[in-house]
Enzyme design. Structure first.
Site, PDB file in Angstrom:
ATOM      1  N   HIS A  59      16.529 -18.131  52.541  1.00 14.26           N
ATOM      2  CA  HIS A  59      16.101 -18.711  51.527  1.00 14.26           C
ATOM      3  C   HIS A  59      14.748 -19.453  51.389  1.00 14.26           C
ATOM      4  O   HIS A  59      14.536 -20.370  52.039  1.00 14.26           O
ATOM      5  CB  HIS A  59      17.244 -19.675  51.152  1.00 14.26           C
ATOM      6  CG  HIS A  59      17.234 -20.725  49.940  1.00 14.26           C
ATOM      7  ND1 HIS A  59      18.348 -21.429  49.497  1.00 14.26           N
ATOM      8  CD2 HIS A  59      16.141 -20.642  48.937  1.00 14.26           C
ATOM      9  CE1 HIS A  59      17.850 -21.855  48.188  1.00 14.26           C
ATOM     10  NE2 HIS A  59      16.560 -21.644  47.905  1.00 14.26           N
ATOM     11  N   PHE A  62       7.709 -18.263  48.655  1.00 19.79           N
ATOM     12  CA  PHE A  62       6.563 -18.020  49.139  1.00 19.79           C
ATOM     13  C   PHE A  62       5.537 -18.002  47.966  1.00 19.79           C
ATOM     14  O   PHE A  62       4.226 -17.574  48.379  1.00 19.79           O
ATOM     15  CB  PHE A  62       6.519 -16.788  50.067  1.00 19.79           C
ATOM     16  CG  PHE A  62       7.163 -16.871  51.357  1.00 19.79           C
ATOM     17  CD1 PHE A  62       7.351 -18.146  52.154  1.00 19.79           C
ATOM     18  CD2 PHE A  62       7.242 -15.962  52.425  1.00 19.79           C
ATOM     19  CE1 PHE A  62       7.754 -18.488  53.357  1.00 19.79           C
ATOM     20  CE2 PHE A  62       7.803 -16.265  53.495  1.00 19.79           C
ATOM     21  CZ  PHE A  62       8.079 -17.391  54.030  1.00 19.79           C
ATOM     22  N   ARG A  63       5.858 -18.266  46.844  1.00 19.27           N
ATOM     23  CA  ARG A  63       4.715 -18.443  45.806  1.00 19.27           C
ATOM     24  C   ARG A  63       4.117 -17.064  45.359  1.00 19.27           C
ATOM     25  O   ARG A  63       3.167 -17.631  44.545  1.00 19.27           O
ATOM     26  CB  ARG A  63       3.881 -19.735  46.148  1.00 19.27           C
ATOM     27  CG  ARG A  63       4.795 -20.897  46.774  1.00 19.27           C
ATOM     28  CD  ARG A  63       5.836 -21.201  45.475  1.00 19.27           C
ATOM     29  NE  ARG A  63       6.248 -22.738  46.138  1.00 19.27           N
ATOM     30  CZ  ARG A  63       7.276 -22.991  45.697  1.00 19.27           C
ATOM     31  NH1 ARG A  63       8.206 -22.533  44.588  1.00 19.27           N
ATOM     32  NH2 ARG A  63       7.857 -24.364  45.786  1.00 19.27           N
ATOM     33  N   HIS A 231      22.158 -23.744  49.544  1.00 20.27           N
ATOM     34  CA  HIS A 231      21.830 -25.345  49.824  1.00 20.27           C
ATOM     35  C   HIS A 231      22.751 -26.311  49.464  1.00 20.27           C
ATOM     36  O   HIS A 231      22.585 -27.089  48.624  1.00 20.27           O
ATOM     37  CB  HIS A 231      20.347 -25.588  49.544  1.00 20.27           C
ATOM     38  CG  HIS A 231      20.141 -25.402  48.166  1.00 20.27           C
ATOM     39  ND1 HIS A 231      20.995 -25.444  46.993  1.00 20.27           N
ATOM     40  CD2 HIS A 231      18.831 -25.069  47.346  1.00 20.27           C
ATOM     41  CE1 HIS A 231      20.222 -25.054  45.771  1.00 20.27           C
ATOM     42  NE2 HIS A 231      18.908 -24.748  46.093  1.00 20.27           N
ATOM     43  N   ASP A 305      15.254 -23.120  52.390  1.00 19.10           N
ATOM     44  CA  ASP A 305      14.692 -23.476  51.261  1.00 19.10           C
ATOM     45  C   ASP A 305      13.277 -24.122  51.367  1.00 19.10           C
ATOM     46  O   ASP A 305      12.949 -24.696  50.619  1.00 19.10           O
ATOM     47  CB  ASP A 305      15.600 -24.654  50.388  1.00 19.10           C
ATOM     48  CG  ASP A 305      15.216 -24.618  48.951  1.00 19.10           C
ATOM     49  OD1 ASP A 305      14.654 -23.684  48.404  1.00 19.10           O
ATOM     50  OD2 ASP A 305      15.717 -25.443  48.113  1.00 19.10           O
TER      51      ASP A 305
END
Ligand code: DOR
Ligand code: ZN
Ligand code: ZN
Length: 439
Positions: A59, A62-63, A231, A305
């Site tokens: 999870h 990385f944009r 999460h 996350d």
């Protein structure tokens, strides 16, 4: 590609750490034995160290594409291997959101050209892309944001949710960000006068998480569809999960992040918006309950996350600051430190961070140190004491909520498919990870 023999370490093999040697040939593990053939191999003296299967972080954000001032597949995967992570599964709330096969294929091509670690991608669900979801190839799963968070992905309409569970292959993992959008909005309206940091944890409180997890649970049961709850932040929502380690028999698996185990709302005082994430930090009782659920096998995996935002973006009031923390390069150290403090064993870490993630997402040849498996390996010094420092982070945003914390236990060397990609601060700049395959 050289062959390596890692000698002298305690090696995690068949459920326990044992004095064994490991030989790699090309991208695969060739031998695991008390003494292996050393001919033609580079021998690594690992006396006193522990060898884990490569850590798998299921999870991360990385944009890339679209928000690469925060991170990209190069910087994020560099942080990954520095933290001992050899494989990652990346989320679709990039810009544009990864909601079509064409956008997934683009991400895969980008990662192949620049990722230091092995990579897999989720396809993002929208209210009207169920055909794309049903036909998706080369993806680790379907991601549903049941509540709005960073980016524009959101599916909160019950009819649309039902359709996704009904019309996608049952064995394909649906991974949910489980917070109830409606209750969250009501809370936000009621609490809008507040300006303290902790208000974030009241807007998205335990009830917000519980309602959405229940809804996802019911959909999974109704359609007998594989579900992974991302999460978990509360003790209460773990009531929906089945204890035990028989992951292949589970319809529903669950994950927790180090910050939900180790931090609670008291962290706002020190960290302010740097402790803002979705779902938010909860109470100390939740920390304890999540540890218990992990020990019981009700929660299966630990993932980070990893969700970087710049310090400038974070320097806004609690309502405006974006949610998320960079986490990938310290997660293994944080958990090793927890083991050093007696909260869990190293064997449990290998299960939660290697074997269980590989099983939950059916990753081919990953998660185990066995001949024929991929030579993804993480060599760890469980006795090294080091402080987390912002300036030493490899994430593009160069900060960590753990700055200033001394941790016992750090990764030393990381092997990705037979290449030594990270060695105590230096990287093999030429090496690249590979696309993860699914069984
Ligand atoms: O805190 C979060 N950050 N939660 C999410 O759901 C998204 C993530 C991000 O991408 O920033
Ligand atoms: Zn999320
Ligand atoms: Zn996330």
């Amino acid at each position: 590609m050289p062959s390596y023999v890692i000698a002298g370490a305690l090696v995690f093999h068949r459920g326990r750490f044992q004095p064994l040697e490991v030989r790699t040939d090309g991208p695969y593990i060739a031998a695991v034995a008390p003494s292996v053939d050393r001919s033609g191999a580079t021998v690594i003296d690992a006396a006193g160290l522990h060898l884990f299967p490569g850590i798998i972080d299921t999870h991360v954000h990385f944009r890339e594409p679209g928000r690469t001032h925060k991170e990209d597949l190069e910087s994020g995967s560099r942080a990954a291997v520095a933290g001992g992570v050899t494989s990652y599964l990346e989320m679709p709330n990039t810009e544009p959101s990864a909601t079509t096969q064409a956008l997934i294929d683009e991400k895969l091509a980008l990662a192949a050209s620049k990722s230091h670690a092995n990579f897999g991608f989720f396809i993002g669900a929208t209210a009207d892309n169920v055909q794309e979801l049903a036909a998706a190839r080369r993806v680790c799963g379907i991601k549903i944001f049941m509540s709005s968070s960073t980016g524009s992905l959101l599916v909160d309409d019950p009819v649309a949710l039902d359709r996704i569970f009904a019309q996608t292959p049952r064995q394909r993992v649906i991974a949910v960000h489980a917070e109830c959008e409606m209750l969250m909005r009501q809370n936000a309206e009621r609490l809008k006068h507040r300006t303290d940091f902790a208000v974030h944890s009241e807007v998205r409180d335990a009830e917000v998480a519980w309602r959405a997890t229940r809804q996802a649970y019911e959909l999974a049961q109704k359609h007998q569809h594989r579900l992974h709850v991302l999460h978990c932040s509360t003790a209460r929502e773990t009531e929906f999960f089945t204890p035990g380690r028989s992951i292949e028999a589970k319809l529903i698996t669950a994950e927790v992040c180090p910050h939900y185990l180790l931090l609670n709302t008291s962290a706002y005082e020190r960290l302010g918006t740097l402790a803002k994430m979705n779902p938010p930090l909860k109470s100390e009782a939740d920390n304890r309950g999540l540890w218990q659920a992990l020990h019981a096998g009700a929660i299966d995996c630990i993932a980070t996350d990893h969700a970087p935002h710049t310090l400038d973006e974070k320097r806004q009031d609690i309502w405006k600051a974006p949610s998320g923390i960079p986490a990938i390069e310290n997660s293994l150290a944080l958990m090793l430190d927890s083991a050093a403090r007696g909260r869990c064993s190293l064997e449990q870490l290998a299960w939660w961070m290697c074997e269980a993630p590989a099983r939950a997402y059916r990753l081919k040849r990953k998660g185990f140190i066995e001949p024929g498996f991929d030579a993804d390996l993480t060599l760890v010094d469980t006795t090294e004491v080091r402080e987390v420092r912002n300036e030493r982070q490899f994430t593009r945003v160069k900060w960590s909520p753990w700055h200033g914390q001394r941790l016992t236990g750090w990764p030393k060397m990381t092997f990705v498919r037979g290449c030594k990609v990270y060695d105590q601060g230096t990287f093999d700049e030429a090496a690249r990870g590979s696309e993860i395959e699914y069984a």
